[in-house]
Design a protein around this motif. Structure first.
Motif, PDB file in Angstrom:
ATOM      1  N   LEU A  60      39.507  41.965  72.323  1.00  0.00           N
ATOM      2  CA  LEU A  60      39.192  40.543  72.173  1.00  0.00           C
ATOM      3  C   LEU A  60      37.816  40.299  71.542  1.00  0.00           C
ATOM      4  N   PRO A  61      36.774  41.058  71.900  1.00  0.00           N
ATOM      5  CA  PRO A  61      35.505  40.860  71.181  1.00  0.00           C
ATOM      6  C   PRO A  61      35.625  41.154  69.679  1.00  0.00           C
ATOM      7  N   TYR A  63      38.401  40.753  67.881  1.00  0.00           N
ATOM      8  CA  TYR A  63      39.137  39.599  67.355  1.00  0.00           C
ATOM      9  C   TYR A  63      38.207  38.391  67.191  1.00  0.00           C
ATOM     10  N   ALA A  64      37.308  38.186  68.148  1.00  0.00           N
ATOM     11  CA  ALA A  64      36.390  37.044  68.127  1.00  0.00           C
ATOM     12  C   ALA A  64      35.446  37.072  66.929  1.00  0.00           C
ATOM     13  N   GLN A  65      35.288  38.222  66.316  1.00  0.00           N
ATOM     14  CA  GLN A  65      34.456  38.303  65.115  1.00  0.00           C
ATOM     15  C   GLN A  65      35.132  37.665  63.901  1.00  0.00           C
ATOM     16  N   SER A  68      38.484  32.363  66.330  1.00  0.00           N
ATOM     17  CA  SER A  68      38.061  31.804  67.615  1.00  0.00           C
ATOM     18  C   SER A  68      38.992  32.305  68.718  1.00  0.00           C
ATOM     19  N   VAL A  69      38.403  32.650  69.849  1.00  0.00           N
ATOM     20  CA  VAL A  69      39.218  33.033  71.012  1.00  0.00           C
ATOM     21  C   VAL A  69      39.484  31.827  71.903  1.00  0.00           C
ATOM     22  N   ASP A  70      39.033  30.664  71.485  1.00  0.00           N
ATOM     23  CA  ASP A  70      39.280  29.431  72.226  1.00  0.00           C
ATOM     24  C   ASP A  70      40.675  28.919  71.873  1.00  0.00           C
TER      25      ASP A  70
END
Length: 148
Positions: A60-61, A63-65, A68-70
């Protein structure tokens, strides 16, 4: 479903997780509570806990790059992680676990794996460049059943 090979270790873990979920969902009066308890604890200590860390601390970190993980899907995934951890704690702490606890855990695990395989992983594969997926692969724990 075709999966990017860098995510094979996580999908491989999911295969073993689904096998356990199916056993838990079938818990009836003939099922040994002690055996199911041992199986859940063994699964969690050998693979489940590390698998969640792989997803939460590596995947997930990464992917967040790129995205958005929101997202509702990511929130649902993480909520399910919390719920599964709660069930495992209940299994560990209850002297006489009810078979319904194991069935509910099995249902939740199956739902969770399906969410990750059908929704979350495809989102990640689409967003993250291939070379970074491969780098993440080197940080995943190895499955205790197969070493994959």
């Amino acid at each position: 479903m075709k999966r990017h090979e860098a995510l094979y270790p996580l999908s491989h873990h999911h295969h073993h997780t689904l096998m356990m979920a199916n056993q838990l969902k079938k818990a009836d009066e003939n099922s040994s509570i002690q055996k199911m308890t041992r199986d859940v604890i063994h699964f969690w200590e050998m693979d489940g806990e590390d698998h969640f860390r792989d997803e939460e601390e590596v995947l997930l970190p990464l992917y967040a790059q790129y995205e958005s993980v929101d997202k509702d899907e990511i929130k649902e995934m993480l909520l399910q992680h919390v719920q599964i951890r709660s069930y495992v704690q209940q299994v560990r702490s209850t002297k006489r676990a009810d078979r319904s606890l194991f069935r509910e855990l099995g249902e939740l695990i199956e739902k969770h794996v399906r969410l990750e395989e059908r929704v979350i992983f495809p989102m990640i594969e689409k967003a993250v460049p291939e070379n970074y997926l491969y780098q993440a692969n080197g940080r995943f724990h190895r499955d205790s059943y197969s070493g994959f």
